[in-house]
Write a protein that holds these residues in place. Structure first.
Motif, mmCIF file in Angstrom:
data_model
loop_
_atom_site.group_PDB
_atom_site.id
_atom_site.type_symbol
_atom_site.label_atom_id
_atom_site.label_comp_id
_atom_site.label_asym_id
_atom_site.label_seq_id
_atom_site.Cartn_x
_atom_site.Cartn_y
_atom_site.Cartn_z
ATOM 1 N N LEU A 86 16.621 8.072 -2.774
ATOM 2 C CA LEU A 86 15.917 7.555 -1.608
ATOM 3 C C LEU A 86 14.410 7.732 -1.762
ATOM 4 N N ASP A 87 13.664 6.646 -1.613
ATOM 5 C CA ASP A 87 12.203 6.727 -1.587
ATOM 6 C C ASP A 87 11.810 7.203 -0.191
ATOM 7 N N LYS A 88 11.214 8.366 -0.099
ATOM 8 C CA LYS A 88 10.898 8.961 1.202
ATOM 9 C C LYS A 88 9.830 8.189 1.976
ATOM 10 N N LEU A 89 9.137 7.289 1.289
ATOM 11 C CA LEU A 89 8.143 6.462 1.975
ATOM 12 C C LEU A 89 8.643 5.034 2.190
ATOM 13 N N TYR A 128 0.811 -1.230 0.000
ATOM 14 C CA TYR A 128 0.000 0.000 0.000
ATOM 15 C C TYR A 128 0.842 1.278 0.000
ATOM 16 N N VAL A 129 2.141 1.170 -0.262
ATOM 17 C CA VAL A 129 2.996 2.357 -0.243
ATOM 18 C C VAL A 129 2.535 3.388 -1.267
ATOM 19 N N ASP A 130 2.230 2.960 -2.475
ATOM 20 C CA ASP A 130 1.819 3.930 -3.496
ATOM 21 C C ASP A 130 0.469 4.564 -3.168
ATOM 22 N N THR A 131 -0.387 3.842 -2.459
ATOM 23 C CA THR A 131 -1.647 4.438 -2.012
ATOM 24 C C THR A 131 -1.375 5.497 -0.955
ATOM 25 N N LEU A 132 -0.467 5.209 -0.049
ATOM 26 C CA LEU A 132 -0.064 6.204 0.952
ATOM 27 C C LEU A 132 0.523 7.432 0.263
ATOM 28 N N ARG A 133 1.309 7.194 -0.778
ATOM 29 C CA ARG A 133 1.909 8.296 -1.531
ATOM 30 C C ARG A 133 0.816 9.137 -2.193
ATOM 31 N N LYS A 134 -0.174 8.481 -2.753
ATOM 32 C CA LYS A 134 -1.270 9.169 -3.452
ATOM 33 C C LYS A 134 -2.042 10.099 -2.522
ATOM 34 N N TYR A 135 -2.322 9.649 -1.306
ATOM 35 C CA TYR A 135 -3.130 10.443 -0.388
ATOM 36 C C TYR A 135 -2.320 11.461 0.401
ATOM 37 N N GLY A 136 -1.008 11.359 0.383
ATOM 38 C CA GLY A 136 -0.156 12.375 0.989
ATOM 39 C C GLY A 136 -0.336 12.581 2.477
ATOM 40 N N LEU A 137 -0.597 11.502 3.206
ATOM 41 C CA LEU A 137 -0.821 11.635 4.640
ATOM 42 C C LEU A 137 0.464 11.817 5.420
ATOM 43 N N SER A 138 1.578 11.480 4.822
ATOM 44 C CA SER A 138 2.869 11.646 5.485
ATOM 45 C C SER A 138 3.940 11.894 4.436
ATOM 46 N N SER A 139 4.840 12.802 4.747
ATOM 47 C CA SER A 139 5.935 13.094 3.817
ATOM 48 C C SER A 139 7.007 12.016 3.852
ATOM 49 N N TYR A 140 7.160 11.372 5.015
ATOM 50 C CA TYR A 140 8.217 10.392 5.202
ATOM 51 C C TYR A 140 7.673 9.184 5.954
ATOM 52 N N ALA A 171 15.530 15.397 10.264
ATOM 53 C CA ALA A 171 16.627 14.855 9.464
ATOM 54 C C ALA A 171 16.233 14.746 8.004
ATOM 55 N N MET A 172 15.026 14.247 7.742
ATOM 56 C CA MET A 172 14.569 14.087 6.366
ATOM 57 C C MET A 172 14.295 15.431 5.702
ATOM 58 N N ASP A 173 13.738 16.381 6.434
ATOM 59 C CA ASP A 173 13.543 17.725 5.888
ATOM 60 C C ASP A 173 14.879 18.324 5.452
ATOM 61 N N TYR A 174 15.891 18.166 6.297
ATOM 62 C CA TYR A 174 17.204 18.742 6.003
ATOM 63 C C TYR A 174 17.808 18.071 4.760
ATOM 64 N N ALA A 175 17.776 16.739 4.708
ATOM 65 C CA ALA A 175 18.357 16.022 3.576
ATOM 66 C C ALA A 175 17.610 16.343 2.285
ATOM 67 N N THR A 176 16.289 16.443 2.366
ATOM 68 C CA THR A 176 15.485 16.764 1.178
ATOM 69 C C THR A 176 15.809 18.152 0.649
ATOM 70 N N ALA A 177 15.940 19.111 1.551
ATOM 71 C CA ALA A 177 16.288 20.482 1.137
ATOM 72 C C ALA A 177 17.702 20.521 0.553
ATOM 73 N N ALA A 178 18.614 19.740 1.105
ATOM 74 C CA ALA A 178 19.994 19.728 0.609
ATOM 75 C C ALA A 178 20.044 19.176 -0.813
ATOM 76 N N VAL A 179 19.275 18.129 -1.085
ATOM 77 C CA VAL A 179 19.235 17.547 -2.423
ATOM 78 C C VAL A 179 18.639 18.554 -3.413
ATOM 79 N N LYS A 180 17.566 19.253 -3.009
ATOM 80 C CA LYS A 180 16.950 20.246 -3.896
ATOM 81 C C LYS A 180 17.886 21.381 -4.221
ATOM 82 N N SER A 181 18.697 21.778 -3.252
ATOM 83 C CA SER A 181 19.614 22.911 -3.459
ATOM 84 C C SER A 181 20.720 22.580 -4.462
#
Length: 274
Positions: free
Chosen positions: A188-191, A159-171, A262-272
């Motif tokens: 890295l798959d954040k889910l 059900y990972v892709d269903t969780l991804r679809k509904y966006g109930l959690s970023s990680y 930790a995940m917020d920081y790593a995600t922002a670092a990758v985007k930068s």
């Protein structure tokens, strides 16, 4: 109610490791150019599942004495006696994550709620309700998720892709073993974020050895605890304290933080870098 003991965790271990090996979650090389905060060279995230009393009574005092924050993945196995304690911890900077209401996973003799009777939608609905429950506890709108029994199946379907679809959690935190050192943050798959899932009985030396591996690669390591000096799938209070002492003695170069930070920081670092 008590959930998923050793038999349940062992039942999904092979599935978890197979998924991780196919997902490129922990690359063998050094972390990809992420500069961690201040002088930190690596990140350790301490996570604790199932809202256990031994966590409140033993783990929390050890963490507080060291000045560390951690993530606690809660089920509805919290009550009038413990909710005020969890609420106070959230106000102090500890993170309360979603671990579903009833902790459904593969049916075993010691797991009263079977995920076999769930659908992906009913699992998502339960996660959504638990988010609302936890909002009533801590007032937070965002929180991470951890898969019960480190598995992601409902009615036999992932059900990972269903969780991804509904966006109930970023990680979302998954399972794994001592190879779960995260270095490839771009892929890295954040889910499906891997972690070192303890089987119980690990020594302080074993826990520290994992941290040292994370340090060597300059990446992120997440440890999945259950009982601390009691309850089930437990490590001793002494082993947990030995880990905390090592992290404290290396706090200038190891960033100990919550899962979402930790995940917020790593995600922002990758985007930068793009």
């Amino acid at each position: 109610m008590k959930y998923h003991m050793n038999t349940c965790c062992n039942a999904v271990k092979k599935i978890t490791l197979c998924l991780l090996s196919c997902s490129l979650l922990a690359a063998p090389g050094l972390a990809q150019n992420i500069k961690w905060p201040a002088e930190s060279k690596a990140v350790i995230v301490l996570t604790y599942d199932d809202a256990l009393l031994s966590q409140l009574n033993i783990a929390i005092p050890q963490l507080e004495n060291a000045g560390f924050k951690a993530t606690f993945f809660l089920t509805a196995d919290i009550n009038y006696a413990t909710i005020p304690r969890w609420r106070a911890l959230s106000q102090q900077g500890f993170e309360l994550g979603n671990h579903t209401i009833f902790h459904p996973c593969l049916p075993t003799d010691d797991n009263p709620v079977s995920s076999a009777s769930y659908t992906a939608y009913s699992m998502i609905r339960e996660i959504d309700y638990m988010n609302d429950f936890l909002f009533a506890v801590d007032g937070k709108m965002r929180r991470p998720f951890a898969y019960p029994c480190a598995e992601s199946f409902a009615g036999g379907k992932d059900y990972v892709d269903t969780l991804r679809k509904y966006g109930l959690s970023s990680y979302a935190r998954f399972g794994g073993d001592t190879s779960a050192v995260i270095t490839d943050f771009k892929n890295l798959d954040k889910l499906r974020v891997p972690s070192y899932g303890l089987n119980g009985g690990e020594t302080g030396e074993q826990l520290i050895a994992f941290v040292k591996k994370v340090q060597q690669k300059g990446g992120m390591g997440i440890i999945m605890f259950h009982g601390i000096g009691g309850d089930y799938i437990a490590v001793s209070a002494a082993a947990h304290q030995a880990l905390i002492d090592y992290l404290k003695s290396n706090e200038k170069t190891i960033w100990v933080t919550t899962f979402q930070k930790a995940m917020d920081y790593a995600t922002a670092a990758v985007k930068s870098e793009k």
